[in-house]
Design a protein around this motif. Structure first.
Motif, PDB file in Angstrom:
ATOM      1  N   THR A 146       0.890  -1.234  -0.183  1.00 39.94           N
ATOM      2  CA  THR A 146       0.213   0.033   0.143  1.00 39.94           C
ATOM      3  C   THR A 146       0.984   1.371  -0.024  1.00 39.94           C
ATOM      4  OG1 THR A 146      -0.222  -0.249   2.390  1.00 39.94           O
ATOM      5  CG2 THR A 146      -2.189  -0.998   1.182  1.00 39.94           C
ATOM      6  N   ASP A 147       2.279   0.975   0.290  1.00 38.78           N
ATOM      7  CA  ASP A 147       3.135   2.119   0.379  1.00 38.78           C
ATOM      8  C   ASP A 147       4.475   1.647   0.262  1.00 38.78           C
ATOM      9  OD1 ASP A 147       4.178   4.847   0.800  1.00 38.78           O
ATOM     10  OD2 ASP A 147       3.285   5.139   2.805  1.00 38.78           O
ATOM     11  N   SER A 221       5.497   1.195  -4.651  1.00 42.57           N
ATOM     12  CA  SER A 221       4.129   1.121  -4.549  1.00 42.57           C
ATOM     13  C   SER A 221       3.406   1.569  -5.627  1.00 42.57           C
ATOM     14  CB  SER A 221       3.458   1.809  -3.302  1.00 42.57           C
ATOM     15  OG  SER A 221       1.947   1.512  -3.326  1.00 42.57           O
ATOM     16  N   THR A 231       7.571  -0.024  -9.436  1.00 42.29           N
ATOM     17  CA  THR A 231       6.792  -1.070  -9.027  1.00 42.29           C
ATOM     18  C   THR A 231       6.120  -1.825 -10.062  1.00 42.29           C
ATOM     19  OG1 THR A 231       6.417   0.328  -7.258  1.00 42.29           O
ATOM     20  CG2 THR A 231       5.037  -1.679  -7.306  1.00 42.29           C
ATOM     21  N   LEU A 268      -5.454  -1.897  -3.488  1.00 48.32           N
ATOM     22  CA  LEU A 268      -4.307  -2.451  -3.763  1.00 48.32           C
ATOM     23  C   LEU A 268      -4.537  -3.812  -4.386  1.00 48.32           C
ATOM     24  CD1 LEU A 268      -1.008  -2.515  -3.457  1.00 48.32           C
ATOM     25  CD2 LEU A 268      -1.468  -3.805  -1.396  1.00 48.32           C
TER      26      LEU A 268
END
Lengths: 333, 333
Positions: A146-147, A221, A231, A268
């Motif tokens: 998520t991060d 992310s 990512t 996500l």
């Protein structure tokens, strides 16, 4: 490829945190760490034998790894005498600092004269291909977050350790400097030129046995606007068969971006899976890893069981509970 | 920043296609093209005055642009005499070839001696920042494609021309070498180091007047596994207010990837918009550009009206019909 085992150089680290690269090597590849070298005033201690250069050489160490980071990522003048002596003694040097070993004239000169190698793991040393998207044999797992900095590397390393303990075939595939120093090999993906990112990930995770798993270190992310391109290249270059969702439940906003909120795990999951299926239509989301370091044990267990009930996927903090259930999920595929 | 206007060097181009960079400059920035330089045997002709170096100099040309590409992207030995003479005459040189001007000892030496600049537009010349994701003033439009090479650059250039003709405020923002040579400025995004891709796009599209539109040249495709990371960085670094979907309706598979099918326009719309809204929650998909070069006029019109009915968005081939309806859609936001 960095020659192992290592002598871990802690220099004048003011505290344990400053030596976290060395700590990572000691935790995840103890067989690579024959000892530590601490200068006067060093406040970090990995619990390894304190060895001078001659003793480390006698113990078989091949490379001195700079396992300490100071403010600014520079090579401290105070370290130089030991680094030069290490080259003279026949050690290679390895570093993940911004300040490159090769840019220091004394180190470069002595390394050339002695025939030793300087490994700056932030700098790609391979001419990577452009990705061709061809299906490869073997299986691959990627953690997506998520991060940034939510425990993706830790998750992959913990899964690799668990698979090794079970006698399963697995390889941790490093994509960042700490991971590369831990394992001695990998791709510094954030330093690769844009056109070759996905190709570098393909190169890192080649054809393998049908029952072998590459556990690919995630980066960034999809929801972090500074690094989402990296990512994306991991998702398409890695062709993952399995995704693990990684999360840190107490973060108030995206790391370094006060105006950006974290996505939900549902968003996500759906976003990552749809994009992953472009490269591998069989990809599945198989589990969730949550970094609960900021929570008490009770809070952590409540958080984990809440997410598990909501998402219907095995949910663990690999640091508290090990990665066994995530490996079970891979094995069940 | 490349100094304009240009003398367009066509060398010994065997046909018109080999001179397509020069053609792009001539089509989109005729005010930048004072003339063409053709060697014996050149089969391309842009319809510009044939000027020798002295005549081009007298006409105000500042830079000789290599507007021809040969197999392998090399600087032909046959061109050298003219390139060296151009430097001696006071021209800068600009090139998008893989073979860099700066890597040719004769060109590098003469450029240094004469104080002229060598512009290799494939190589970033700026130290770009890491993206900070902060909202910027002004508006931005980005074309995203079902595949690579479906007309995204053409669409942005055609929209820019139409906006200029209407007296609206707009700037075409080049992100590839042809676009950079056309405009004299931009970011060679596919050559930027991964960590700085999104930051380079932010740098390219800074704060501007509230009614100004940046028309950002798209790259790659979220669905092209070789280059999707570059596209992702454009979407997050560009913070587009408006997306244009770009498509080529006759392509049997993704460019260079025989095992990959193109996504539908619906999937492109939904995927791109969801990711764009991470950086700009107000982003909208406003129109569709279709490259119908492979279709007859009747087939093209049928294709366009079919897509327009299906998607409910203004759908044009900017080459056949101009970009007016896409600009109308921006103006209506």
């Amino acid at each position: 490829m960095i020659e192992t085992p290592y002598l871990l150089f802690l220099g004048d680290a003011p505290d344990r945190l400053a030596a976290k690269v060395a700590q990572g090597i000691r935790d995840w590849r103890p067989e690579n760490a024959v000892g530590q070298y601490r200068m006067q005033g060093c406040e970090a201690d990995l619990g390894l034998p304190d060895l001078d250069l001659a003793a480390a050489k006698a113990a078989g160490a091949k490379t001195l790894v700079i396992g300490v980071a100071n403010r600014g990522g520079v090579i401290s003048p105070a370290w130089k005498k030991i680094l030069v002596a290490a080259l003279e003694e026949g050690f290679d040097l390895a570093s993940g600092l911004h300040n490159l070993l090769r840019d220091e004239p004394d180190l470069a000169g002595v390394a050339q004269a002695t025939g030793r190698a300087l490994h700056d793991v932030r700098v790609p040393e391979v001419k990577y291909p452009i990705a061709d998207g061809k299906r490869r044999s073997g299986k691959r797992c990627l953690a997506v977050g998520t991060d940034c900095s939510v425990g993706k590397m830790y998750t992959a390393l913990a899964m690799d350790r668990e698979m090794q303990a079970r006698g399963l075939k697995s390889t941790f595939r490093a994509t960042g400097q700490t991971g590369i120093l831990i394992t001695g090999d990998g791709v510094p993906l954030d330093a690769v030129v844009a056109d070759f990112m996905a190709g570098a990930v393909e190169w890192l995770t080649p054809d393998n046995d049908p029952d072998h798993w590459d556990l690919i270190e995630g980066q960034g992310s999809l929801f972090h606007v500074s690094y989402s391109g990296v990512t994306m290249a991991l998702i398409h270059g890695g062709q993952p068969d399995a995704l693990i969702l990684s999360h840190e439940p107490t973060r108030p906003h995206m790391r370094g971006l006060p105006d950006y909120q974290l996505p939900t795990l549902e968003v996500l999951r759906d976003t990552s899976l749809a994009l992953a299926r472009v490269a591998n239509p069989a990809c599945q989301v198989v589990g969730i890893s949550v970094n609960t370091a900021a929570l008490s044990e009770d809070e952590a267990l409540e958080c984990l069981s809440g997410i598990e009930a909501r998402m219907g996927l095995p949910t663990v903090d690999p640091f508290r509970q090990g990665a066994g259930r995530l490996v079970d999920a891979l094995a069940a595929m």
